[in-house]
Design an enzyme around this catalytic site. Structure first.
Site, mmCIF file in Angstrom:
data_model
loop_
_atom_site.group_PDB
_atom_site.id
_atom_site.type_symbol
_atom_site.label_atom_id
_atom_site.label_comp_id
_atom_site.label_asym_id
_atom_site.label_seq_id
_atom_site.Cartn_x
_atom_site.Cartn_y
_atom_site.Cartn_z
ATOM 1 N N ASN A 9 0.861 -1.200 0.000
ATOM 2 C CA ASN A 9 0.000 0.000 0.000
ATOM 3 C C ASN A 9 0.894 1.247 0.000
ATOM 4 O O ASN A 9 1.710 1.437 0.910
ATOM 5 C CB ASN A 9 -0.889 -0.055 1.251
ATOM 6 C CG ASN A 9 -1.836 1.120 1.340
ATOM 7 O OD1 ASN A 9 -1.456 2.246 1.071
ATOM 8 N ND2 ASN A 9 -3.058 0.863 1.741
ATOM 9 N N HIS A 12 0.946 6.212 1.924
ATOM 10 C CA HIS A 12 1.665 7.160 2.773
ATOM 11 C C HIS A 12 2.893 7.779 2.105
ATOM 12 O O HIS A 12 3.480 8.711 2.640
ATOM 13 C CB HIS A 12 1.940 6.548 4.143
ATOM 14 C CG HIS A 12 0.627 6.309 4.843
ATOM 15 N ND1 HIS A 12 -0.230 7.339 5.133
ATOM 16 C CD2 HIS A 12 -0.010 5.166 5.197
ATOM 17 C CE1 HIS A 12 -1.337 6.847 5.682
ATOM 18 N NE2 HIS A 12 -1.220 5.533 5.727
ATOM 19 N N HIS A 45 -5.607 3.705 -1.637
ATOM 20 C CA HIS A 45 -6.919 4.095 -1.108
ATOM 21 C C HIS A 45 -7.214 5.528 -1.553
ATOM 22 O O HIS A 45 -6.575 6.470 -1.088
ATOM 23 C CB HIS A 45 -6.872 4.001 0.425
ATOM 24 C CG HIS A 45 -8.197 4.251 1.092
ATOM 25 N ND1 HIS A 45 -8.345 4.151 2.452
ATOM 26 C CD2 HIS A 45 -9.419 4.577 0.610
ATOM 27 C CE1 HIS A 45 -9.605 4.417 2.779
ATOM 28 N NE2 HIS A 45 -10.272 4.688 1.669
ATOM 29 N N ARG A 47 -9.270 8.236 -0.922
ATOM 30 C CA ARG A 47 -10.237 8.654 0.098
ATOM 31 C C ARG A 47 -11.089 9.795 -0.434
ATOM 32 O O ARG A 47 -10.651 10.563 -1.289
ATOM 33 C CB ARG A 47 -9.520 9.083 1.378
ATOM 34 C CG ARG A 47 -8.859 7.930 2.115
ATOM 35 C CD ARG A 47 -8.311 8.401 3.446
ATOM 36 N NE ARG A 47 -9.359 8.498 4.430
ATOM 37 C CZ ARG A 47 -9.575 7.618 5.404
ATOM 38 N NH1 ARG A 47 -8.803 6.572 5.536
ATOM 39 N NH2 ARG A 47 -10.565 7.794 6.253
ATOM 40 N N ARG A 51 -6.889 12.889 0.907
ATOM 41 C CA ARG A 51 -5.802 13.323 1.800
ATOM 42 C C ARG A 51 -4.444 12.736 1.415
ATOM 43 O O ARG A 51 -3.423 13.276 1.743
ATOM 44 C CB ARG A 51 -6.111 12.993 3.257
ATOM 45 C CG ARG A 51 -6.118 11.518 3.552
ATOM 46 C CD ARG A 51 -6.261 11.270 5.023
ATOM 47 N NE ARG A 51 -7.620 11.536 5.482
ATOM 48 C CZ ARG A 51 -8.147 10.977 6.571
ATOM 49 N NH1 ARG A 51 -7.426 10.174 7.313
ATOM 50 N NH2 ARG A 51 -9.386 11.225 6.925
ATOM 51 N N GLU A 72 -8.646 0.633 -2.929
ATOM 52 C CA GLU A 72 -9.472 0.659 -1.709
ATOM 53 C C GLU A 72 -10.440 1.811 -1.855
ATOM 54 O O GLU A 72 -10.036 2.932 -2.198
ATOM 55 C CB GLU A 72 -8.602 0.898 -0.484
ATOM 56 C CG GLU A 72 -7.918 -0.342 0.005
ATOM 57 C CD GLU A 72 -7.127 -0.058 1.261
ATOM 58 O OE1 GLU A 72 -7.363 0.959 1.932
ATOM 59 O OE2 GLU A 72 -6.236 -0.849 1.548
ATOM 60 N N THR A 103 -8.306 3.572 8.501
ATOM 61 C CA THR A 103 -9.535 2.778 8.486
ATOM 62 C C THR A 103 -9.626 2.027 9.809
ATOM 63 O O THR A 103 -8.914 1.061 10.035
ATOM 64 C CB THR A 103 -9.513 1.805 7.286
ATOM 65 O OG1 THR A 103 -9.134 2.548 6.129
ATOM 66 C CG2 THR A 103 -10.870 1.189 7.056
ATOM 67 N N GLU A 153 -11.136 -9.281 3.203
ATOM 68 C CA GLU A 153 -9.860 -8.943 3.830
ATOM 69 C C GLU A 153 -10.141 -8.777 5.319
ATOM 70 O O GLU A 153 -10.977 -7.962 5.719
ATOM 71 C CB GLU A 153 -9.271 -7.657 3.235
ATOM 72 C CG GLU A 153 -7.925 -7.321 3.884
ATOM 73 C CD GLU A 153 -7.130 -6.278 3.121
ATOM 74 O OE1 GLU A 153 -7.200 -6.238 1.878
ATOM 75 O OE2 GLU A 153 -6.425 -5.502 3.799
ATOM 76 N N HIS A 192 -3.612 -4.540 7.814
ATOM 77 C CA HIS A 192 -3.696 -3.354 8.668
ATOM 78 C C HIS A 192 -2.790 -3.516 9.882
ATOM 79 O O HIS A 192 -2.908 -4.461 10.643
ATOM 80 C CB HIS A 192 -5.117 -3.032 9.159
ATOM 81 C CG HIS A 192 -5.315 -1.552 9.345
ATOM 82 N ND1 HIS A 192 -4.856 -0.870 10.447
ATOM 83 C CD2 HIS A 192 -5.867 -0.617 8.537
ATOM 84 C CE1 HIS A 192 -5.143 0.413 10.309
ATOM 85 N NE2 HIS A 192 -5.749 0.598 9.154
HETATM 86 N N1 PXP Z 1 -5.856 -3.112 4.092
HETATM 87 C C1 PXP Z 1 -6.818 -2.163 4.159
HETATM 88 C C2 PXP Z 1 -8.199 -2.508 3.713
HETATM 89 C C3 PXP Z 1 -6.504 -0.860 4.608
HETATM 90 O O1 PXP Z 1 -7.477 0.074 4.677
HETATM 91 C C4 PXP Z 1 -5.173 -0.556 4.943
HETATM 92 C C5 PXP Z 1 -4.808 0.830 5.351
HETATM 93 O O2 PXP Z 1 -5.072 1.729 4.338
HETATM 94 C C6 PXP Z 1 -4.218 -1.584 4.840
HETATM 95 C C7 PXP Z 1 -4.586 -2.859 4.430
HETATM 96 C C8 PXP Z 1 -2.782 -1.340 5.160
HETATM 97 O O3 PXP Z 1 -2.633 -1.023 6.505
HETATM 98 P P1 PXP Z 1 -1.254 -0.444 7.013
HETATM 99 O O4 PXP Z 1 -1.006 0.830 6.282
HETATM 100 O O5 PXP Z 1 -1.482 -0.274 8.480
HETATM 101 O O6 PXP Z 1 -0.211 -1.485 6.711
#
Ligand code: PXP
Length: 242
Positions: A9, A12, A45, A47, A51, A72, A103, A153, A192
């Site tokens: 992901n 960030h 994602h 959003r 952001r 996402e 999330t 998931e 997550h």
């Molecule tokens: N899976 C989903 C559905 C999420 O919303 C997120 C966070 O955006 C992640 C995985 C990844 O989580 P993390 O950034 O904490 O590794």
């Protein structure tokens, strides 16, 4: 045991970019580096408040990536239209509140069945692999299946934030949910809050087919570089699977 896929992901990277409002660091460059470094897919994602990831990032990711893109998205008409326009390989439906930092919980597939059903149906109809981001709970798994989603998931955030006995209990919930989901015929993913320290017990679960990991990898990239961070996560996942 089947190979466990790693979805990286890159949200960030965009968070850091947006802190200055310019073009650097580029999340698409990060995604391409992740692709070269062993990621099996890229997760982003978009959003409602934009952001981190922006609409133009989704266009570039879809255009430039060779590995699958997992979008996402909140279950809104706006996001559905965007998904149908760009046709990512996969879409993961997440709950979204503007005030939250990330999330914070799974989506309620029971209480929101009527709202979610047409959105899931439209995505499935378009050939997009839909997953529901849910708490590791049997009733939610049943409800995700009733929605016609082929994938779930499981939210690992509570497990990631816990310790000791509480964490062991949450791990068991995830294990049981993964097994139950697979028995229902669902493909089970998890994600997550996963880090080098907590990934192995999740990666060792035979019914889980994919992990989605972001924040920790992007943070670790500051110290070790993104490629090395992804490769190390990959190694830990493979070790857990042996
Ligand atoms: N899976 C989903 C559905 C999420 O919303 C997120 C966070 O955006 C992640 C995985 C990844 O989580 P993390 O950034 O904490 O590794």
């Amino acid at each position: 045991m089947s190979r466990l896929r790693l979805g990286v992901n890159i949200d960030h990277v965009a968070t850091v970019r947006n802190a200055r409002g310019g073009a650097f660091p580029d999340p698409v460059r990060a995604a391409l580096l992740a692709e070269q470094s062993g990621a099996d897919g890229i997760t982003a994602h978009l959003r409602e408040d934009r952001r981190h990831i922006r609409d133009e990032d989704i266009v570039a990711l879809k255009r430039d990536l060779k590995i699958p893109l997992n979008l996402e998205m909140a279950a809104t008409d706006e996001m559905l239209a965007i998904a149908l326009r760009h046709k990512p390989h996969a879409a993961c439906i997440v709950p979204e509140k503007r005030e939250e930092r990330t999330t914070e919980g799974g989506i309620d597939c029971i209480g929101q069945h009527n709202r979610l059903r047409p959105i899931v149906a439209a995505l499935v109809e378009a050939g997009i692999r839909v997953s529901m981001f849910i708490e590791p709970d049997r009733k939610q798994l049943d409800a995700a299946r009733a929605l016609g989603a082929p994938v779930v998931e499981l939210h690992t955030g509570a497990y990631a934030n816990a310790s000791g006995e509480a964490q062991a209990k949450l791990l068991k919930h995830i294990h049981n949910a993964a097994e139950f989901g697979a028995d229902l015929g669902l493909e089970v993913h998890a994600g997550h809050g996963l880090t080098y320290d907590n990934v192995k017990p999740i990666a060792a679960m035979p019914h889980i087919r994919e992990l989605n990991i972001g924040h920790f990898l992007v943070g670790e990239a500051i110290f070790a570089g993104l490629a090395e961070s992804i490769q190390k996560m990959r190694t830990l996942m493979d070790e857990a699977r042996q």
